[in-house]
Design an enzyme around this catalytic site. Structure first.
Site, PDB file in Angstrom:
ATOM      1  N   TYR A  13      92.116  76.137  62.768  1.00 42.17           N
ATOM      2  CA  TYR A  13      92.680  77.395  63.302  1.00 42.17           C
ATOM      3  C   TYR A  13      92.567  77.441  64.826  1.00 42.17           C
ATOM      4  CZ  TYR A  13      92.762  82.511  64.142  1.00 42.17           C
ATOM      5  OH  TYR A  13      93.006  83.782  64.619  1.00 42.17           O
TER       6      TYR A  13
ATOM      7  N   SER B  93      78.839  80.397  68.589  1.00 40.67           N
ATOM      8  CA  SER B  93      79.244  81.649  67.948  1.00 40.67           C
ATOM      9  C   SER B  93      78.328  82.780  68.380  1.00 40.67           C
ATOM     10  CB  SER B  93      79.139  81.451  66.438  1.00 40.67           C
ATOM     11  OG  SER B  93      79.247  82.678  65.763  1.00 40.67           O
TER      12      SER B  93
ATOM     13  N   TYR C  72      74.631  78.620  58.251  1.00 40.19           N
ATOM     14  CA  TYR C  72      75.729  78.336  59.189  1.00 40.19           C
ATOM     15  C   TYR C  72      75.331  78.739  60.602  1.00 40.19           C
ATOM     16  CZ  TYR C  72      79.777  79.228  62.062  1.00 40.19           C
ATOM     17  OH  TYR C  72      80.626  79.267  63.139  1.00 40.19           O
TER      18      TYR C  72
ATOM     19  N   LYS D  44      74.502  76.509  64.413  1.00 42.50           N
ATOM     20  CA  LYS D  44      74.995  76.729  65.785  1.00 42.50           C
ATOM     21  C   LYS D  44      73.811  76.869  66.746  1.00 42.50           C
ATOM     22  CE  LYS D  44      79.379  76.689  64.836  1.00 42.50           C
ATOM     23  NZ  LYS D  44      80.184  75.506  65.186  1.00 42.50           N
TER      24      LYS D  44
ATOM     25  N   TYR E 169      81.881  82.256  70.628  1.00 44.25           N
ATOM     26  CA  TYR E 169      83.052  83.055  70.282  1.00 44.25           C
ATOM     27  C   TYR E 169      82.609  84.325  69.585  1.00 44.25           C
ATOM     28  CZ  TYR E 169      84.998  78.252  69.998  1.00 44.25           C
ATOM     29  OH  TYR E 169      85.336  76.940  70.190  1.00 44.25           O
TER      30      TYR E 169
ATOM     31  N   ASN F 132      84.969  87.452  67.604  1.00 46.47           N
ATOM     32  CA  ASN F 132      85.728  87.368  66.339  1.00 46.47           C
ATOM     33  C   ASN F 132      87.195  87.008  66.601  1.00 46.47           C
ATOM     34  OD1 ASN F 132      83.266  89.004  65.784  1.00 46.47           O
ATOM     35  ND2 ASN F 132      84.115  89.034  63.733  1.00 46.47           N
TER      36      ASN F 132
ATOM     37  N   ARG G  79      83.199  95.128  65.735  1.00 47.72           N
ATOM     38  CA  ARG G  79      83.203  93.750  66.220  1.00 47.72           C
ATOM     39  C   ARG G  79      84.078  93.642  67.463  1.00 47.72           C
ATOM     40  NH1 ARG G  79      79.882  93.976  63.007  1.00 47.72           N
ATOM     41  NH2 ARG G  79      79.377  92.624  61.244  1.00 47.72           N
TER      42      ARG G  79
ATOM     43  N   GLY H  15      73.525  90.811  55.313  1.00 42.60           N
ATOM     44  CA  GLY H  15      73.547  89.926  56.487  1.00 42.60           C
ATOM     45  C   GLY H  15      74.382  90.458  57.636  1.00 42.60           C
TER      46      GLY H  15
HETATM   47  P1  NAD Z   1      88.575  75.571  60.936  1.00 48.04           P
HETATM   48  O1  NAD Z   1      87.865  75.292  59.656  1.00 48.04           O
HETATM   49  O2  NAD Z   1      89.962  76.055  60.878  1.00 48.04           O
HETATM   50  O3  NAD Z   1      88.527  74.271  61.880  1.00 48.04           O
HETATM   51  C1  NAD Z   1      87.507  73.319  61.808  1.00 48.04           C
HETATM   52  C2  NAD Z   1      88.163  71.971  61.623  1.00 48.04           C
HETATM   53  O4  NAD Z   1      87.153  70.959  61.580  1.00 48.04           O
HETATM   54  C3  NAD Z   1      88.960  71.874  60.322  1.00 48.04           C
HETATM   55  O5  NAD Z   1      90.256  71.428  60.630  1.00 48.04           O
HETATM   56  C4  NAD Z   1      88.196  70.851  59.483  1.00 48.04           C
HETATM   57  O6  NAD Z   1      89.053  70.088  58.663  1.00 48.04           O
HETATM   58  C5  NAD Z   1      87.500  70.029  60.569  1.00 48.04           C
HETATM   59  N1  NAD Z   1      86.257  69.380  60.176  1.00 48.04           N
HETATM   60  C6  NAD Z   1      85.183  69.944  59.581  1.00 48.04           C
HETATM   61  N2  NAD Z   1      84.202  69.028  59.416  1.00 48.04           N
HETATM   62  C7  NAD Z   1      84.679  67.862  59.932  1.00 48.04           C
HETATM   63  C8  NAD Z   1      84.139  66.562  60.084  1.00 48.04           C
HETATM   64  N3  NAD Z   1      82.900  66.264  59.644  1.00 48.04           N
HETATM   65  N4  NAD Z   1      84.892  65.609  60.666  1.00 48.04           N
HETATM   66  C9  NAD Z   1      86.151  65.892  61.101  1.00 48.04           C
HETATM   67  N5  NAD Z   1      86.706  67.102  60.980  1.00 48.04           N
HETATM   68  C10 NAD Z   1      85.984  68.078  60.414  1.00 48.04           C
HETATM   69  O7  NAD Z   1      87.667  76.594  61.764  1.00 48.04           O
HETATM   70  P2  NAD Z   1      87.958  77.364  63.116  1.00 48.04           P
HETATM   71  O8  NAD Z   1      87.967  78.808  62.796  1.00 48.04           O
HETATM   72  O9  NAD Z   1      89.090  76.756  63.831  1.00 48.04           O
HETATM   73  O10 NAD Z   1      86.595  77.082  63.879  1.00 48.04           O
HETATM   74  C11 NAD Z   1      86.463  76.016  64.803  1.00 48.04           C
HETATM   75  C12 NAD Z   1      85.028  75.994  65.288  1.00 48.04           C
HETATM   76  O11 NAD Z   1      84.696  77.252  65.864  1.00 48.04           O
HETATM   77  C13 NAD Z   1      83.985  75.760  64.185  1.00 48.04           C
HETATM   78  O12 NAD Z   1      82.960  74.944  64.700  1.00 48.04           O
HETATM   79  C14 NAD Z   1      83.469  77.149  63.888  1.00 48.04           C
HETATM   80  O13 NAD Z   1      82.158  77.122  63.374  1.00 48.04           O
HETATM   81  C15 NAD Z   1      83.515  77.769  65.275  1.00 48.04           C
HETATM   82  N6  NAD Z   1      83.601  79.233  65.245  1.00 48.04           N
HETATM   83  C16 NAD Z   1      84.580  79.838  64.525  1.00 48.04           C
HETATM   84  C17 NAD Z   1      84.653  81.227  64.473  1.00 48.04           C
HETATM   85  C18 NAD Z   1      85.683  81.925  63.628  1.00 48.04           C
HETATM   86  O14 NAD Z   1      85.496  83.099  63.304  1.00 48.04           O
HETATM   87  N7  NAD Z   1      86.802  81.285  63.277  1.00 48.04           N
HETATM   88  C19 NAD Z   1      83.731  81.985  65.188  1.00 48.04           C
HETATM   89  C20 NAD Z   1      82.741  81.336  65.942  1.00 48.04           C
HETATM   90  C21 NAD Z   1      82.686  79.947  65.958  1.00 48.04           C
HETATM   91  C1  WQD Z   2      84.112  91.614  60.433  1.00 43.78           C
HETATM   92  C2  WQD Z   2      83.835  93.037  59.965  1.00 43.78           C
HETATM   93  C3  WQD Z   2      82.592  93.125  57.917  1.00 43.78           C
HETATM   94  C4  WQD Z   2      85.712  91.322  55.422  1.00 43.78           C
HETATM   95  C5  WQD Z   2      81.794  86.090  60.788  1.00 43.78           C
HETATM   96  C6  WQD Z   2      80.640  85.141  60.913  1.00 43.78           C
HETATM   97  C7  WQD Z   2      80.473  84.711  62.324  1.00 43.78           C
HETATM   98  C8  WQD Z   2      81.783  84.179  62.912  1.00 43.78           C
HETATM   99  C9  WQD Z   2      82.937  85.084  62.652  1.00 43.78           C
HETATM  100  C10 WQD Z   2      81.865  81.860  62.806  1.00 43.78           C
HETATM  101  C11 WQD Z   2      82.421  93.234  59.421  1.00 43.78           C
HETATM  102  C12 WQD Z   2      83.978  93.696  57.713  1.00 43.78           C
HETATM  103  C13 WQD Z   2      84.989  91.836  56.480  1.00 43.78           C
HETATM  104  C14 WQD Z   2      86.152  92.194  54.397  1.00 43.78           C
HETATM  105  C15 WQD Z   2      85.131  94.032  55.597  1.00 43.78           C
HETATM  106  N1  WQD Z   2      82.162  82.966  62.319  1.00 43.78           N
HETATM  107  N2  WQD Z   2      84.709  93.158  56.546  1.00 43.78           N
HETATM  108  N3  WQD Z   2      85.856  93.523  54.523  1.00 43.78           N
HETATM  109  O1  WQD Z   2      80.972  88.961  59.887  1.00 43.78           O
HETATM  110  O2  WQD Z   2      81.580  89.567  62.270  1.00 43.78           O
HETATM  111  O3  WQD Z   2      81.538  87.232  61.611  1.00 43.78           O
HETATM  112  O4  WQD Z   2      82.986  85.452  61.271  1.00 43.78           O
HETATM  113  O5  WQD Z   2      81.075  81.628  63.649  1.00 43.78           O
HETATM  114  O6  WQD Z   2      79.468  83.752  62.312  1.00 43.78           O
HETATM  115  O7  WQD Z   2      79.474  85.792  60.439  1.00 43.78           O
HETATM  116  O8  WQD Z   2      83.341  88.634  60.756  1.00 43.78           O
HETATM  117  O9  WQD Z   2      85.583  88.976  59.831  1.00 43.78           O
HETATM  118  O10 WQD Z   2      83.670  88.493  58.240  1.00 43.78           O
HETATM  119  O11 WQD Z   2      83.747  90.701  59.402  1.00 43.78           O
HETATM  120  O12 WQD Z   2      84.884  95.245  55.639  1.00 43.78           O
HETATM  121  O13 WQD Z   2      86.775  91.798  53.408  1.00 43.78           O
HETATM  122  O14 WQD Z   2      84.707  93.302  58.851  1.00 43.78           O
HETATM  123  O15 WQD Z   2      81.644  93.826  57.169  1.00 43.78           O
HETATM  124  O16 WQD Z   2      82.033  94.551  59.760  1.00 43.78           O
HETATM  125  P1  WQD Z   2      81.764  88.694  61.091  1.00 43.78           P
HETATM  126  P2  WQD Z   2      84.144  89.128  59.498  1.00 43.78           P
END
Ligand code: NAD
Ligand code: WQD
Length: 335
Positions: free
Chosen positions: A11, A124, A149, A153, A177, A179, A231, A292
């Site tokens: 993504y 994150s 998870y 990080k 990051y 949200n 958020r 959580g």
């Molecule tokens: P995503 O799952 O869409 O992208 C992660 C990609 O990594 C995927 O395409 C997956 O196929 C690939 N991948 C996973 N393990 C792998 C491996 N061992 N080798 C090669 N490829 C691998 O997730 P995203 O939302 O794009 O998130 C990207 C990064 O940002 C992640 O590290 C995630 O933890 C971090 N992040 C995401 C969010 C969020 O809410 N989306 C928030 C904070 C941090």
């Molecule tokens: C947002 C708000 C929920 C779903 C998570 C991870 C965090 C980061 C981003 C990677 C909260 C509420 C949600 C639903 C709801 N990921 N909610 N109904 O929890 O802030 O963060 O994703 O690093 O590590 O913990 O994001 O989108 O899950 O929730 O009411 O079906 O929406 O309770 O208040 P969150 P979220």
């Protein structure tokens, strides 16, 4: 510059690949497609006219990763690859520790072999755990994180800090990051979760498009504007531009930087903004709080402005409109 983008089919990665191309860089993608589809990269090519080199392989495969570095003269790395489902990480902590930590170890070793000094890591806001919001980068991290998870990080950040202080020529940036929501305005790429979405925005869009009956709102008794969780939602294209800025402004040493808007939005505010932007209805029902969850999370954003000369430029309404364009044009995601 030639930028290795691990997880570049995902993504945030796919949106960042576009911004890198637009900024004149050459992204090289490594992704094992465990949570994504190569179709995202075909659409990146459709949007940009550039087909980024793509290697379907695991970042933990040292020999395969060395071959990519040898072939492409990599200048810097953005490391997105990893597993990110909070609930799954509680059920399968070993898988999360192995995947997220091992991939980072392997990457760092191969970077050392090829003398690559610049790394941008996907961290994150979850590292702030139970600290009170708004979160500053100077807040302590690691306390009160509620899932494996989030701890991956935190552990990786601590490791990167140690590694940067052991070698003064390294330039390592952890981007925390908040949200991410939204999609590329073309509607061609966006978030494509497997199965039932864990995160709020993809759940909202799947209800709006008729794939799910109603949204469960997790708690309406928090001490917030309307009782629902608050958020800091950030448009994925703003986030993607933050990565380009992190490469441009990267300095030796270790630096953690929040990428958020600095503004809080409640669950119900987001639902209403989405309904307004899309014209679609999102029926919802109040559920108990999700274990959580914190009540409020949003960023202090001064460091991003100072160090990266970056701040968000897109609104919640932009993000809602773009998420809807993606979801309504691609009800089954990339399938
Ligand atoms: P995503 O799952 O869409 O992208 C992660 C990609 O990594 C995927 O395409 C997956 O196929 C690939 N991948 C996973 N393990 C792998 C491996 N061992 N080798 C090669 N490829 C691998 O997730 P995203 O939302 O794009 O998130 C990207 C990064 O940002 C992640 O590290 C995630 O933890 C971090 N992040 C995401 C969010 C969020 O809410 N989306 C928030 C904070 C941090
Ligand atoms: C947002 C708000 C929920 C779903 C998570 C991870 C965090 C980061 C981003 C990677 C909260 C509420 C949600 C639903 C709801 N990921 N909610 N109904 O929890 O802030 O963060 O994703 O690093 O590590 O913990 O994001 O989108 O899950 O929730 O009411 O079906 O929406 O309770 O208040 P969150 P979220």
């Amino acid at each position: 510059m030639n930028i290795l983008v691990t997880g570049g089919a995902g993504y945030i990665g796919s949106h960042t690949v576009i911004k890198l191309i637009e900024a004149g860089h050459t992204p090289v993608v490594v992704d094992n497609l465990c949570n994504s589809s190569a179709e995202s990269l075909r659409r990146v090519a459709q949007i940009t006219g550039v087909t980024p080199p793509f290697y379907q392989q695991d970042v933990r495969d040292t020999a395969a990763l060395e071959a990519v570095f040898a072939k492409h003269a990599i200048d810097a790395v953005i490391h997105f690859a990893g597993l990110k489902a909070v609930g799954e990480s509680t059920e399968k902590p070993l898988l999360y520790y192995q995947t997220n930590l091992d991939s980072t170890f392997t990457l760092l070793e191969v970077m050392r072999t090829f003398n690559v000094k610049t790394l941008v890591f996907s961290s994150s806001a979850t590292v702030y755990g139970s600290e009170p919001a708004p979160y500053s980068e100077d807040s302590p991290i690691g306390r009160g994180i509620t899932n494996p998870y989030g701890r991956t990080k935190y552990f990786i950040e601590e490791m990167l800090r140690d590694i940067a202080s052991s070698d003064g020529s390294l330039a390592i940036t952890s981007l925390r990051y908040f949200n991410p929501i939204g999609a590329h305005p073309s509607g061609l790429i966006g978030e494509n979760p497997n199965g039932v979405p864990n995160n709020l925005m993809p759940y909202i869009t799947q209800v709006a498009v008729g794939k799910r009956a109603e949204l469960g709102v997790f708690g309406d008794d928090y001490d917030t504007v309307d009782g629902t969780g608050v958020r800091d939602y950030i448009h994925v294209d703003d986030l993607a531009e933050g990565h380009v800025a992190a490469l441009t402004h990267s300095q030796t040493g270790y630096c953690a930087i929040n990428l958020g808007s600095g503004e809080g939005t409640s669950v119900l505010q987001l639902v209403h903004a989405f309904e307004e932007a899309s014209g679609a209805k999102v029926p919802y029902k109040i559920h108990p709080r999700r274990p959580g969850d914190v009540a409020v999370s949003y960023a202090k954003i001064a460091r991003a402005a100072d160090v990266l000369q970056w701040r968000t430029t897109r609104t919640i309404e932009d993000a809602c409109r773009d998420s809807w364009r993606w979801q309504s044009g691609n009800p089954e995601g990339y399938k």
